[in-house]
Design an enzyme around this catalytic site. Structure first.
Site, PDB file in Angstrom:
ATOM      1  CG  ASP A 477      -2.250   0.634   1.032  1.00  0.00           C
ATOM      2  OD1 ASP A 477      -2.360   1.451   0.105  1.00  0.00           O
ATOM      3  OD2 ASP A 477      -3.177   0.356   1.812  1.00  0.00           O
ATOM      4  CG  ASN A 479      -2.868   4.117   2.440  1.00  0.00           C
ATOM      5  OD1 ASN A 479      -3.732   4.107   1.570  1.00  0.00           O
ATOM      6  ND2 ASN A 479      -2.538   3.043   3.117  1.00  0.00           N
ATOM      7  N   GLY A 528      -6.290   2.414  -2.682  1.00  0.00           N
ATOM      8  CA  GLY A 528      -6.979   1.976  -3.899  1.00  0.00           C
ATOM      9  C   GLY A 528      -6.031   2.106  -5.073  1.00  0.00           C
ATOM     10  CG  ASP A 533       2.311   3.204 -12.271  1.00  0.00           C
ATOM     11  OD1 ASP A 533       3.233   2.392 -12.402  1.00  0.00           O
ATOM     12  OD2 ASP A 533       2.093   3.810 -11.198  1.00  0.00           O
ATOM     13  CD  GLU A 613     -26.996 -11.489   1.570  1.00  0.00           C
ATOM     14  OE1 GLU A 613     -27.330 -10.335   1.290  1.00  0.00           O
ATOM     15  OE2 GLU A 613     -26.554 -11.822   2.702  1.00  0.00           O
TER      16      GLU A 613
HETATM   17  C1  DGJ Z   1      -5.932   1.690   1.695  1.00  0.00           C
HETATM   18  C2  DGJ Z   1      -6.288   0.460   0.917  1.00  0.00           C
HETATM   19  O1  DGJ Z   1      -6.684   0.770  -0.372  1.00  0.00           O
HETATM   20  C3  DGJ Z   1      -7.361  -0.296   1.677  1.00  0.00           C
HETATM   21  O2  DGJ Z   1      -7.809  -1.383   0.937  1.00  0.00           O
HETATM   22  C4  DGJ Z   1      -6.758  -0.735   2.977  1.00  0.00           C
HETATM   23  O3  DGJ Z   1      -5.689  -1.610   2.745  1.00  0.00           O
HETATM   24  C5  DGJ Z   1      -6.295   0.478   3.764  1.00  0.00           C
HETATM   25  N1  DGJ Z   1      -5.429   1.317   2.986  1.00  0.00           N
HETATM   26  C6  DGJ Z   1      -5.584   0.046   5.017  1.00  0.00           C
HETATM   27  O4  DGJ Z   1      -4.988   1.081   5.670  1.00  0.00           O
END
Ligand code: DGJ
Length: 731
Positions: A477, A479, A528, A533, A613
């Protein structure tokens, strides 16, 4: 031979299955771009016309020839400050302060195959790859530009990059180094670019190119949610299935810039590369700088045709061979099911219910390390929080494997929290300007990946966790956007190198981890799809497409992503309803159909599903396995036009032998007494008969493609349907 040089005419011709790319060394040793388009054997030199245009001056040696101007001729790689007033591809400052760069042809070579780039991801060699290297030289400042072209005939792609070499005796400061420059002598084009934001990535916007300069890019230290490093130029009349389309995709995950300029006479120049803002690179005598690769492609078959070229090259030459044919596991991710609130027992409960449904891998997301129970702490401290879990990672992973599941773990390597042992021990490892407080994003700072000691620390920390348990997968990730891009390890004069060195450090770390664990699958992620890329795809066969898991929003996000990237790279999960990001309620059937057009998985607490479901989930997973060969390896077509007024979104996959097709349709607006959802299928064999699975309906490919298919009216909120057509032989 896909690359030819004609000694008499000084013409370079690069041919793919359906395209020709041509350039020529003229009598002044300037490398002119002649043509990129439909394949032909013509010499396209006749396209260049000379005219004396006011205020477009002439090179000194041409002073009697007022019709010759660098400003009006199509350049293959434009210099700067010497009379071409359009966008420069390169900018460099000499020791005396001069900013002029003037390239002339020196020599060329043609090679079978290709060399990898030294420290950047690249398009892997195919059996047919050939390479042309053309060297241009500015002999006054001592700068060579080696223009490198790798031709991939079967995929209709030409990969360009540039190596700048200081061949002189003075230090140069490179301020701009584009990967590609492409001049379109004639024609009017629309540009399609892919803008967005967190939770709404890669939204296509189509605009007629105005006079002057139009640009898109990222200064965020990442390819970004806001602007993907991919643009399309297309004919005003181009549709999904017809018309001239050109793509330029930068294989890079850092700052980037795509510029287009329509000049005084209506010619268009496209320049793409590392963003020059904040960039400068010291080049001592003998040193060289390599740019990222730019993947160029041309299609006469509209946007779908162009997308298929990019899907092919990414699936066949960008994704690591280890994963190209490998069926990806259906996974369940803990994030939306538990966020930070879990222990091993809870995770094992998820795993147990997931196994019963047919899920194949459990991914433990954020929160398993340091003291992390929210997003304020512990990034950088990659030690297992056994007190929180109630067991070791080995014990947890063993129990998950005992249920027949694979196990994956979340990391965010390039980040650090102020509240972490790592930051307390090494505050100098975080990017930050001297005498300033850092900008925070999600309470975190960015590690200085330009430092080798930081990369080494992260490598050891990741390996220690991977060695401690059986872990088949990492979610990698990222962020926040980068700011305060200042490295304490570099002198003042080299701070312009930090953003690019940051990317080189990240790529080096990915490379080393994968070398040590060749069977490890890394899924890219950046809140996300903030780093979706081709650079990341070189290491990560799949990337989490968006933090927005709402099926209706995902229709747009996955559609936008599909212009450049194959669905086999898009992480897509069924999540709970009402959706956590939008609060929207959608049927689980629709959520399944949308997520199946990606690397399929779940992002919910399976114990909360009711009996009906659960049966639907089991059927979804069976269907995914049934159709995986079409979804992952088939040809993909968007069946609705961009920006068209429509009540449904539809797309399809066709098997390479055209014997099978899967059509997906989601109604985004159900209307009382409304029209039938109507689509014209693509890519079928017109002479074959196709049976609609589960029915007595049989149609010819010609009927489905030319006459189309009107689906029955659907009712309810966001209903969807999936149609499987199987060939019954020739009509
Ligand atoms: C952003 C990611 O896109 C989510 O799916 C998740 O992993 C969170 N970070 C966790 O901090």
């Amino acid at each position: 031979m896909s690359i030819q040089y004609d000694n008499q005419t000084h013409l370079f011709s690069l041919q793919t299955a359906h395209s020709l790319y041509q350039m020529k060394v003229d009598s002044a040793d300037v490398l002119l771009h002649l043509y990129y388009g439909q394949k032909t054997d013509e010499d396209m030199s006749y396209r260049v016309r000379y005219a004396d245009r006011g205020f477009s001056g002439n090179p000194y040696e041409q002073r009697r020839n007022r019709g010759y101007s660098l400003d009006t001729l199509p350049q293959e790689y434009s210099g700067s400050g010497v009379g071409d007033y359009r966008l420069p591809a390169v900018q460099a400052v000499s020791e005396n302060g001069s900013r002029s760069v003037d390239f002339r042809f020196m020599d060329y070579r043609i090679d079978k195959g290709r060399q990898p780039l030294r420290s950047l991801p690249y398009v892997r060699e195919s059996e047919e790859t050939e390479t042309l290297t053309v060297t241009l030289r500015d002999s006054v400042i001592g700068l060579d530009a080696q223009l490198i072209y790798h031709v991939y005939p079967a995929q209709d792609v030409i990969v360009r990059s540039v190596r700048l070499v200081n061949t002189g005796r003075q230090e140069l400061s490179v301020e701009k180094a584009a990967s590609a420059c492409l001049d379109f002598l004639y024609g009017n084009y629309d540009v399609i670019h892919f803008h967005g934001r967190h939770c709404m990535e890669r939204m296509p916007e189509r605009l007629p190119l105005p006079r002057g300069t139009t640009s898109f890019g990222s200064r965020r230290g990442m390819s970004s949610h806001q602007s993907n490093p991919f643009v399309i130029l297309c004919d005003h009349l181009a549709t999904e299935s017809t018309g001239d389309c050109y793509g330029c995709m930068l294989m890079y995950s850092g700052n980037h810039l795509e510029e287009m300029e329509v000049n005084q006479t209506g010619s268009t120049r496209l320049v793409s590369g590392i963003h020059p803002d904040g960039f400068s690179w010291k080049l001592a005598p003998g040193e060289s700088f390599e740019t990222p690769e730019a993947l160029l492609s041309y299609s006469a078959d509209g946007l779908n045709g162009l997308s298929r070229h990019y899907h092919d090259i990414i699936r066949q030459q960008v994704i690591a061979p280890r994963w190209q044919q490998e069926k990806r596991p259906v996974l369940i991710n803990s994030w939306e099911a538990a966020y930070f609130d879990f222990d091993a027992e809870k995770i094992l409960r998820f795993a147990r219910s997931a196994t019963e449904l047919g899920v194949e891998m459990l991914v433990l997301d954020d929160g398993w390390f340091g003291k992390r129970n929210d997003d304020t702490t512990s990034l950088g401290d990659w030690t297992v929080n056994e007190a929180k879990l109630g067991c070791s990672m080995r014990e947890l992973s063993d129990q998950i494997h005992a249920m027949g599941l694979k196990f994956g773990l979340w990391f965010e390597p390039e980040m650090v929290n102020e509240d972490s042992d790592l930051f307390r021990a090494h505050p100098e490892w975080a990017l930050c300007d001297p005498d300033r407080k850092p900008m925070l994003g999600r309470n975190q700072m960015v590690l200085d990946m330009s430092r080798q000691d930081v990369v080494d620390y992260l490598f050891d920390a990741i390996c220690a966790v991977l060695d401690s348990a059986r872990i088949e997968y990492i979610k990698w990730d990222f962020n926040r956007s980068v700011a305060n891009c200042y490295s304490k390890a570099l002198p003042a004069s080299r701070q312009g190198e930090v953003a690019h060195r940051f990317m080189l450090g990240t790529y080096q770390l990915l490379e080393r981890v994968l070398k040590r664990y060749p069977d490890l699958m890394i899924e890219g992620c950046s809140g996300g799809g903030g780093r979706f890329d081709a650079g990341m795809l070189f290491y990560c066969p799949q990337i989490w497409c968006s933090d927005d898991t709402d099926a209706v929003e995902r229709l747009e996000i996955q559609r936008g992503t599909s212009y450049g990237y194959p669905v086999s790279t898009m992480g897509a999960h069924v999540s709970a309803s009402p959706n956590h990001q939008t609060g929207r309620t959608t049927p689980i059937h629709t959520r399944g159909i949308v997520a199946q057009s990606g690397t399929f998985g779940y992002e919910l607490n399976p114990a909360l599903l009711n009996a009906e479901e659960k049966e639907q989930v089991k059927e979804q997973i069976r269907a995914y396995h049934r159709y995986e060969h079409l979804i992952a390896h088939g040809s993909y077509y968007r069946l609705t036009e961009l920006n068209a007024e429509k009540d449904h979104e539809a797309w399809m996959f066709v098997s390479p032998d055209r014997k099978e097709a899967l059509v997906n349709l989601v109604c985004t607006h159900v209307r009382a007494n409304g029209p039938f959802p109507y689509v014209r299928l693509c890519g079928l064999d017109p002479r074959k008969k196709y049976r609609l699975a589960g029915s007595e309906e049989i149609y010819t490919g010609a009927a489905l493609m030319y006459g189309g298919y009107a689906a029955p009216q659907l009712a309810g909120d966001y209903p969807a349907m999936q149609l499987h057509f199987i060939s019954e032989g020739d009509a």
